[in-house]
Design a protein around this motif. Sequence first.
Motif, short mmCIF file in Angstrom:
data_model
loop_
_atom_site.label_atom_id
_atom_site.label_comp_id
_atom_site.label_asym_id
_atom_site.label_seq_id
_atom_site.Cartn_x
_atom_site.Cartn_y
_atom_site.Cartn_z
N GLU A 78 0.82 -1.20 0.00
CA GLU A 78 0.00 0.00 0.00
C GLU A 78 0.86 1.26 0.00
OE1 GLU A 78 -2.53 -0.34 3.35
OE2 GLU A 78 -3.95 -1.69 2.36
N ARG A 79 2.03 1.23 0.71
CA ARG A 79 2.90 2.41 0.80
C ARG A 79 3.79 2.56 -0.41
NH1 ARG A 79 3.80 0.03 5.80
NH2 ARG A 79 5.99 -0.35 5.26
N LEU A 80 3.83 1.55 -1.30
CA LEU A 80 4.72 1.59 -2.45
C LEU A 80 4.30 2.70 -3.41
CD1 LEU A 80 7.02 0.32 -4.14
CD2 LEU A 80 5.29 -1.21 -5.13
N THR A 81 5.27 3.53 -3.77
CA THR A 81 5.03 4.61 -4.73
C THR A 81 6.15 4.62 -5.77
OG1 THR A 81 6.19 6.21 -3.33
CG2 THR A 81 3.78 6.04 -3.07
N CYS A 82 5.87 5.21 -6.89
CA CYS A 82 6.87 5.32 -7.96
C CYS A 82 7.69 6.58 -7.74
CB CYS A 82 6.18 5.37 -9.32
SG CYS A 82 7.32 5.40 -10.72
N PRO A 83 9.00 6.47 -7.70
CA PRO A 83 9.83 7.65 -7.48
C PRO A 83 9.60 8.70 -8.56
CG PRO A 83 11.12 5.65 -7.21
CD PRO A 83 9.80 5.24 -7.77
N TYR A 85 6.95 -11.38 -12.42
CA TYR A 85 8.05 -12.32 -12.16
C TYR A 85 9.18 -11.94 -13.10
CZ TYR A 85 10.83 -16.55 -11.93
OH TYR A 85 11.86 -17.43 -11.75
N GLU A 86 10.39 -11.86 -12.58
CA GLU A 86 11.55 -11.46 -13.37
C GLU A 86 12.70 -12.41 -13.08
OE1 GLU A 86 14.60 -7.77 -13.22
OE2 GLU A 86 12.50 -7.20 -13.59
N ALA A 87 13.36 -12.90 -14.14
CA ALA A 87 14.49 -13.83 -13.98
C ALA A 87 15.33 -13.79 -15.24
CB ALA A 87 13.98 -15.23 -13.70
N LYS A 88 16.45 -14.55 -15.21
CA LYS A 88 17.36 -14.65 -16.35
C LYS A 88 17.18 -16.00 -17.02
CE LYS A 88 20.02 -10.85 -16.00
NZ LYS A 88 20.30 -9.90 -17.10
N LEU A 89 17.15 -15.98 -18.36
CA LEU A 89 17.10 -17.21 -19.15
C LEU A 89 18.00 -17.01 -20.35
CD1 LEU A 89 15.90 -20.03 -19.65
CD2 LEU A 89 14.09 -18.91 -20.98
N ASN A 90 19.07 -17.87 -20.41
CA ASN A 90 20.04 -17.74 -21.50
C ASN A 90 20.60 -16.33 -21.57
OD1 ASN A 90 19.53 -20.44 -22.22
ND2 ASN A 90 17.85 -19.82 -23.60
N ARG A 91 20.93 -15.80 -20.39
CA ARG A 91 21.54 -14.49 -20.25
C ARG A 91 20.63 -13.34 -20.69
NH1 ARG A 91 27.84 -15.31 -22.26
NH2 ARG A 91 28.34 -17.02 -20.80
N GLN A 92 19.35 -13.63 -20.83
CA GLN A 92 18.39 -12.59 -21.18
C GLN A 92 17.35 -12.47 -20.08
OE1 GLN A 92 16.65 -13.50 -24.96
NE2 GLN A 92 18.47 -12.91 -26.14
N THR A 93 16.99 -11.24 -19.77
CA THR A 93 16.00 -10.98 -18.72
C THR A 93 14.60 -11.18 -19.29
OG1 THR A 93 17.45 -9.38 -17.64
CG2 THR A 93 15.09 -9.28 -17.12
N ILE A 94 13.83 -12.00 -18.61
CA ILE A 94 12.43 -12.16 -19.02
C ILE A 94 11.55 -11.67 -17.88
CG2 ILE A 94 12.94 -14.15 -20.50
CD1 ILE A 94 11.72 -15.91 -18.31
N ARG A 95 10.46 -11.09 -18.21
CA ARG A 95 9.55 -10.54 -17.21
C ARG A 95 8.12 -10.90 -17.61
NH1 ARG A 95 10.56 -4.58 -16.79
NH2 ARG A 95 12.41 -5.25 -15.65
N ARG A 96 7.38 -11.52 -16.71
CA ARG A 96 6.00 -11.93 -16.97
C ARG A 96 5.09 -11.32 -15.91
NH1 ARG A 96 5.34 -12.69 -21.50
NH2 ARG A 96 3.47 -13.93 -21.16
N THR A 97 4.02 -10.72 -16.33
CA THR A 97 3.04 -10.14 -15.41
C THR A 97 2.18 -11.26 -14.82
OG1 THR A 97 2.98 -8.06 -16.63
CG2 THR A 97 1.13 -8.53 -15.17
N ILE A 98 2.06 -11.28 -13.50
CA ILE A 98 1.25 -12.30 -12.82
C ILE A 98 -0.19 -11.82 -12.68
CG2 ILE A 98 0.92 -13.58 -10.68
CD1 ILE A 98 3.95 -13.58 -10.34
N GLY A 99 -0.37 -10.60 -12.16
CA GLY A 99 -1.73 -10.08 -12.00
C GLY A 99 -1.79 -8.88 -11.10
N ASP A 100 -2.94 -8.25 -11.07
CA ASP A 100 -3.16 -7.05 -10.26
C ASP A 100 -3.13 -7.42 -8.77
OD1 ASP A 100 -4.72 -4.84 -8.86
OD2 ASP A 100 -4.67 -4.08 -10.93
N VAL A 101 -2.55 -6.52 -7.96
CA VAL A 101 -2.44 -6.78 -6.53
C VAL A 101 -3.81 -6.82 -5.87
CG1 VAL A 101 -0.12 -5.78 -6.39
CG2 VAL A 101 -2.13 -4.31 -6.04
#
Length: 478
Positions: free
Chosen positions: A24-29, A59-75
């Motif tokens: 709830e306190r998380l804000t974008c700088p 979700y964010e991780a490395k695969l074959n030295r490339q960053t992949i990012r997948r959206t899971i869902g709204d909080v």
Amino acid sequence: MARPKKSDAPDLAQRLSLTVGAIERLTCPPGKQQAFMRDSEAPGLRVRVTAAGAKSYVYEAKLNRQTIRRTIGDVKLWSIEQARAEARRLAVLLDNGTDPRELERQQQAERAAEKVAQAEADLLATVTVGDAWQTYLAERQPFWGERHYADHVKMAKAGGEPVKRGIKFASEIEQSSKSASKAERPTTIPGPVYPLLSLSLRDLTTERVEQWAAEQAKTRPTYGRLCWRCLKVFLGWCAEHPVYSQALTTANPAKSKKAREVLGKPNVKQDSLLREQLAVWFDAVGKIGNRTVAAALQVMLLTGARPGEVLALRWEDVNIQWRGLTMRDKVEGERVIPLTAYVQHLLAGLPRRRDQEGQPVPFVFSSASSEDGAMTAPRKHHTQACAVAGIDGLTLHGLRRSFKSLTEWLEVPTGVVAQIMGHKPSATAEKHYTVRPLDLLRLHHERIEAWMLEQAGIQFDRVAEPGKLRAIPLHRAA
């Protein structure tokens, strides 16, 4: 170092154990489009916040030295534990070398294929014979003649429409009303194919076609045989169609020996005028009280044209300058045959009628009692004339057969006779290498006409003006 207050925004540089309060306190700088808060319990789990304040689990991780990012869902829709479980599932996939993005694409493709398959199954379950029939006619129309297409439309008509041609009303009715009520007129009957149109294409089985054939054989076997052949061609087309082929229970349900047997074989027609019958036939036809009917019957015999082609003849089809007749041919679309002297004499004596609005009727053989102005097939008049002449069983199509048979006496080339009658060439040389102009056809056709009139005992001045030709019957000695 003092601990941060609970009201302060989370430190995005550190991994934190996600809580509802921290989210709830998380804000974008300021100055950034998005920012991420990392979870310390589920590696790779992030909470993303945008400059507009929207928050979601990613979700964010490395695969074959490339960053992949997948959206899971709204909080707002996912709990923290649900998001951590999904993050762990994605981590297991990556540990096994599987790209979650590729897996998702495959799943989407499978779902799309399932939707297409379900749509095709729904279509096959609901598509009717009538739906396929309309598609068939629309696709094949460019390859058919006008008459052939009209025949297919006719055999699938619902019927129940007032008969348009050949309706004669009593004089007292005509005096009281200019036109009779449609309810008083006889109506057309459904075409043979019409009862099948409402069936699902899947339900058009061999047994159903056999049942239909048996019903048609009771009332109209000849027309039923024609429609059965057309139905067989139609179902053959369906068997090659990418969609309709899947609905057929067999390759072609109309290909049934039982259906063929129940409709029977067509009888070979032998009705034809003999040479010695020409005199009495012309005499009886000439005594018909209706000049238009008498002329139409004689033109059918002298040209060898199909009865429908003669009755569909229009004044614009008569070329006096080049002495030709344009026939609406069911095989080639149209053909031009010679306008011989005696036929021109007959046409010159016909009335040119006008309809109720004062417009000229386009048909050469017209009728005042038909709605469109065209005369119907004069079968009744011809039967009566044949009875007077002592000729039994001669049909209107028998006049066409008579033309072909009588030319055998003159040994006219068969190709010439076929071209005049509108038959397809029977040999390669005839089809591809023989070209006969109208004048060459006229040379043979006028010889045929002169011989027929000679056998009938009719003589007239061929060089006189057409409107002034005088037919003189010659009475032979017994």
